[in-house]
Design an enzyme around this catalytic site. Structure first.
Site, PDB file in Angstrom:
ATOM      1  N   CYS A 168       0.836  -1.210   0.000  1.00 28.79           N
ATOM      2  CA  CYS A 168       0.000   0.000   0.000  1.00 28.79           C
ATOM      3  C   CYS A 168       0.865   1.252   0.000  1.00 28.79           C
ATOM      4  CB  CYS A 168      -0.936   0.014   1.202  1.00 28.79           C
ATOM      5  SG  CYS A 168      -2.155  -1.317   1.187  1.00 28.79           S
ATOM      6  N   GLY A 169       1.915   1.245   0.798  1.00 34.26           N
ATOM      7  CA  GLY A 169       2.816   2.393   0.853  1.00 34.26           C
ATOM      8  C   GLY A 169       3.451   2.669  -0.499  1.00 34.26           C
TER       9      GLY A 169
END
Length: 170
Positions: free
Chosen positions: A57-58
């Site tokens: 996600c990052g």
């Protein structure tokens, strides 16, 4: 035992192209709300993702942050959505130096993800799903990525290009 790839994929019922995009109002900060309908008249990219702070996600949100100028060339607004709360989003956004809103689909948990057919009830998160919504509030393109795979930006850019060509053609 032979398991097909399709059996490994999480069953998703993401809203397909042509569907009206469900409107919503979610917190971008503890005291600010963002409504999808506020963006009528221009394209919106909704990027549902499972959780702040996870490596995939990052990386995905950082990539989209780097691509903001390209999305803007198409007049598009980018919005990230996960089930994390607004305080968590604020910390994540500041740490990653993100320049687009992250919305908290926090309470009732996953309500917007459910409306878009991308809530993972067994895990309490959303799918890693992308939607390009046209200026009239209809879904132009949708894609659900395997949960552990960063879908990148190519599909979004192609959808925005297709949408722009569609709007330019009488």
């Amino acid at each position: 035992m032979h398991v097909q790839w399709s059996q490994l994929m999480h069953n998703s019922s993401a809203l397909p192209p042509g569907s009206p995009a469900p409107d919503f109002s979610l917190h971008s900060t503890p005291d600010q709300l963002v409504r999808l309908s506020d963006f009528r008249g221009r394209p919106v990219v909704l990027a549902f993702y499972p959780a702040d702070w996870s490596p995939v996600c990052g990386d995905q949100m950082a990539l989209y942050n780097e691509m903001l100028a390209e999305f803007t060339e198409y007049g598009a607004e980018l919005i990230g959505i996960s089930v994390d709360g607004p305080w968590c989003h604020t910390a994540f956004s500041q740490a990653r130096k993100l320049h687009f809103p992250l919305l908290a689909d926090f309470e009732p948990k996953g309500e917007v993800a459910r409306k878009y057919g991308v809530y993972r009830a067994d895990e309490g998160t959303s799918e890693r799903a992308l939607f390009v919504i046209d200026g009239n509030g209809r879904i132009h393109w949708s894609y659900v990525s395997p949960i552990g795979v960063n879908p990148g930006a190519d599909g979004i850019l192609k959808a925005l290009e297709d949408l722009q060509q569609k709007e330019e053609t009488p």
